[in-house]
Design a protein around this motif. Structure first.
Motif, PDB file in Angstrom:
ATOM      1  N   MET A  15      76.359  -3.936  -8.280  1.00  0.00           N
ATOM      2  CA  MET A  15      75.148  -4.421  -7.526  1.00  0.00           C
ATOM      3  C   MET A  15      74.293  -3.351  -8.187  1.00  0.00           C
ATOM      4  SD  MET A  15      76.704  -5.693  -4.276  1.00  0.00           S
ATOM      5  CE  MET A  15      75.291  -6.248  -3.964  1.00  0.00           C
ATOM      6  N   ILE A  16      74.697  -2.083  -8.698  1.00  0.00           N
ATOM      7  CA  ILE A  16      73.576  -1.540  -8.903  1.00  0.00           C
ATOM      8  C   ILE A  16      73.241  -1.641 -10.719  1.00  0.00           C
ATOM      9  CG2 ILE A  16      72.248   0.758  -9.242  1.00  0.00           C
ATOM     10  CD1 ILE A  16      72.190  -0.513  -6.607  1.00  0.00           C
ATOM     11  N   GLU A  17      72.282  -1.691 -11.067  1.00  0.00           N
ATOM     12  CA  GLU A  17      72.046  -1.165 -12.649  1.00  0.00           C
ATOM     13  C   GLU A  17      71.276  -0.164 -13.144  1.00  0.00           C
ATOM     14  OE1 GLU A  17      70.335  -4.385 -14.515  1.00  0.00           O
ATOM     15  OE2 GLU A  17      70.406  -5.358 -12.919  1.00  0.00           O
ATOM     16  N   GLN A  18      71.817   0.197 -14.310  1.00  0.00           N
ATOM     17  CA  GLN A  18      70.793   1.629 -14.463  1.00  0.00           C
ATOM     18  C   GLN A  18      69.699   0.694 -15.862  1.00  0.00           C
ATOM     19  OE1 GLN A  18      70.952   4.881 -12.702  1.00  0.00           O
ATOM     20  NE2 GLN A  18      73.398   3.760 -12.123  1.00  0.00           N
ATOM     21  N   LEU A  19      68.608   1.232 -15.253  1.00  0.00           N
ATOM     22  CA  LEU A  19      67.340   0.798 -15.816  1.00  0.00           C
ATOM     23  C   LEU A  19      66.730   2.186 -16.327  1.00  0.00           C
ATOM     24  CD1 LEU A  19      65.006  -1.552 -14.191  1.00  0.00           C
ATOM     25  CD2 LEU A  19      67.071  -2.072 -16.286  1.00  0.00           C
ATOM     26  N   SER A  20      66.106   1.879 -17.754  1.00  0.00           N
ATOM     27  CA  SER A  20      64.475   2.915 -18.036  1.00  0.00           C
ATOM     28  C   SER A  20      63.625   2.034 -18.838  1.00  0.00           C
ATOM     29  CB  SER A  20      65.132   3.148 -19.852  1.00  0.00           C
ATOM     30  OG  SER A  20      64.387   4.167 -20.312  1.00  0.00           O
ATOM     31  N   ILE A  21      62.304   2.442 -17.692  1.00  0.00           N
ATOM     32  CA  ILE A  21      61.531   1.557 -17.321  1.00  0.00           C
ATOM     33  C   ILE A  21      60.371   2.235 -18.608  1.00  0.00           C
ATOM     34  CG2 ILE A  21      59.807   0.917 -16.314  1.00  0.00           C
ATOM     35  CD1 ILE A  21      61.516   1.325 -14.377  1.00  0.00           C
ATOM     36  N   PRO A  22      59.958   1.437 -19.920  1.00  0.00           N
ATOM     37  CA  PRO A  22      59.044   2.365 -20.389  1.00  0.00           C
ATOM     38  C   PRO A  22      57.315   2.072 -20.988  1.00  0.00           C
ATOM     39  CG  PRO A  22      60.215   0.113 -22.341  1.00  0.00           C
ATOM     40  CD  PRO A  22      60.660   0.710 -20.658  1.00  0.00           C
ATOM     41  N   THR A  23      57.005   3.303 -20.252  1.00  0.00           N
ATOM     42  CA  THR A  23      54.955   3.319 -20.129  1.00  0.00           C
ATOM     43  C   THR A  23      54.362   4.376 -21.124  1.00  0.00           C
ATOM     44  OG1 THR A  23      55.610   5.220 -18.620  1.00  0.00           O
ATOM     45  CG2 THR A  23      56.155   2.963 -17.964  1.00  0.00           C
ATOM     46  N   PRO A  24      53.408   4.342 -21.044  1.00  0.00           N
ATOM     47  CA  PRO A  24      52.148   5.435 -21.865  1.00  0.00           C
ATOM     48  C   PRO A  24      53.160   6.487 -21.381  1.00  0.00           C
ATOM     49  CG  PRO A  24      51.482   3.196 -21.273  1.00  0.00           C
ATOM     50  CD  PRO A  24      51.933   2.771 -20.751  1.00  0.00           C
ATOM     51  N   ALA A  25      53.345   6.348 -20.399  1.00  0.00           N
ATOM     52  CA  ALA A  25      53.067   8.256 -19.957  1.00  0.00           C
ATOM     53  C   ALA A  25      54.903   8.956 -20.756  1.00  0.00           C
ATOM     54  CB  ALA A  25      53.137   8.499 -18.758  1.00  0.00           C
ATOM     55  N   GLY A  26      56.096   7.462 -20.366  1.00  0.00           N
ATOM     56  CA  GLY A  26      57.195   8.332 -21.121  1.00  0.00           C
ATOM     57  C   GLY A  26      58.093   7.286 -20.524  1.00  0.00           C
ATOM     58  N   ASN A  27      59.983   7.230 -20.930  1.00  0.00           N
ATOM     59  CA  ASN A  27      60.876   6.795 -19.525  1.00  0.00           C
ATOM     60  C   ASN A  27      60.588   6.738 -18.555  1.00  0.00           C
ATOM     61  OD1 ASN A  27      59.623   4.820 -22.488  1.00  0.00           O
ATOM     62  ND2 ASN A  27      62.058   5.825 -23.301  1.00  0.00           N
TER      63      ASN A  27
END
Length: 277
Positions: A1-13
């Motif tokens: 039920m839990i997934e791993q994400l990478s959230i891109p932002t101007p500061a980094g992921n």
């Protein structure tokens, strides 16, 4: 039920865990020190199973992809920008914001800076910053509770002390209220080069430049009677700093580690709050 994400932002992921349908009602959950996104595992899973889109990131300094070296890059304004940037990256216009410990401080300031972005605010443990500041100056009990701040703002000596003897000082902070396996994971992460310094830079970055005002979004504040960091004076005064529907929930005989000590109760409170607003 839990997934791993990478959230891109101007500061980094930012690394994150998530659960629930992509089109579910969005909830962002922010952890505190010395933890990580996995502190919210049970709440993220529960919210996801109920149709929410719950995302808990490893915040600045805790995510290897966003670990700047300069102390000035950990100021509260920057931490608020991170929260909003992650919401933007996830495509969220308006969302529910939940925070514990330092994550709650970021949540309070986000609600002050960008109330139009939040459906609700839930702060766990950390009282409204103005209520806390006043208590630190007028209440001897809170002044004593906050004494650790002076030590943690010191240089590398704090890191050495916390990581000595298999990070015994870090482990003892949890007061045997958090699962040993999870503590092992927190220690492993903070033992990475530069990680603990980055986490402590939140304390070292200095006070915010401006003043925080009254919160104007529906707010749930959760405090526990055995919290070693925050006493009753600031907790009870927090209601004076919310100019919106407000609910105060007190847990008897529960430590600072509310999210992991009574996870089902925290999930139930979140569900109740979201069902109303």
């Amino acid at each position: 039920m839990i997934e791993q994400l990478s959230i891109p932002t101007p500061a980094g992921n930012f690394d994150a865990i998530a659960s629930g349908p992509e089109d579910g009602r969005p909830v962002l959950l922010l952890h505190g020190f010395p933890e990580a996104a996995i502190a919210w595992e049970e709440q993220v899973a529960k919210l996801g199973s109920e149709g929410f889109r719950a995302v808990a990131p490893d915040q600045r300094g805790y995510s290897p992809g966003v670990r700047p070296e300069q102390v000035a890059e950990y100021g509260i304004d920057t931490l608020v920008e991170d929260a909003l940037a992650m919401a933007d990256s996830l495509g969220w216009g308006k969302f529910d914001l939940v925070g514990h410990d330092w994550g709650a401080a970021v949540a309070w300031w986000t609600a002050d800076h960008a109330p139009e972005r939040l459906r609700t605010l839930t702060a766990i443990s950390t009282p409204h910053p103005a209520a806390l500041a006043e208590a630190m100056h007028t209440d001897e009990d809170q002044h004593l509770r906050s004494g650790y701040l002076t030590e943690w703002r010191q240089g590398r000596v704090t890191e050495r002390r916390m990581l000595a003897d298999d990070a015994d000082a870090l482990r003892r902070m949890f007061d045997w209220k958090v699962a040993p396996s999870k503590i092992d994971e927190y220690v492993r992460r903070l033992s990475e080069p530069g990680a603990l310094t980055a986490a402590l830079n939140w304390y070292r970055a200095g006070r915010p430049g401006g003043k925080i005002g009254k919160i104007t979004v529906p707010t749930l504040y959760v405090w526990s009677t055995e919290d070693v960091a925050f006493g009753s004076t600031a907790a009870l005064a927090t209601q004076n700093w919310v100019d919106a529907p407000y609910h105060f929930q007190m847990f008897e005989d529960v430590s600072h580690w509310v999210v992991e000590e009574v996870p089902e109760a925290v999930s139930a409170l979140l569900m109740a709050q979201f069902s109303v607003y």
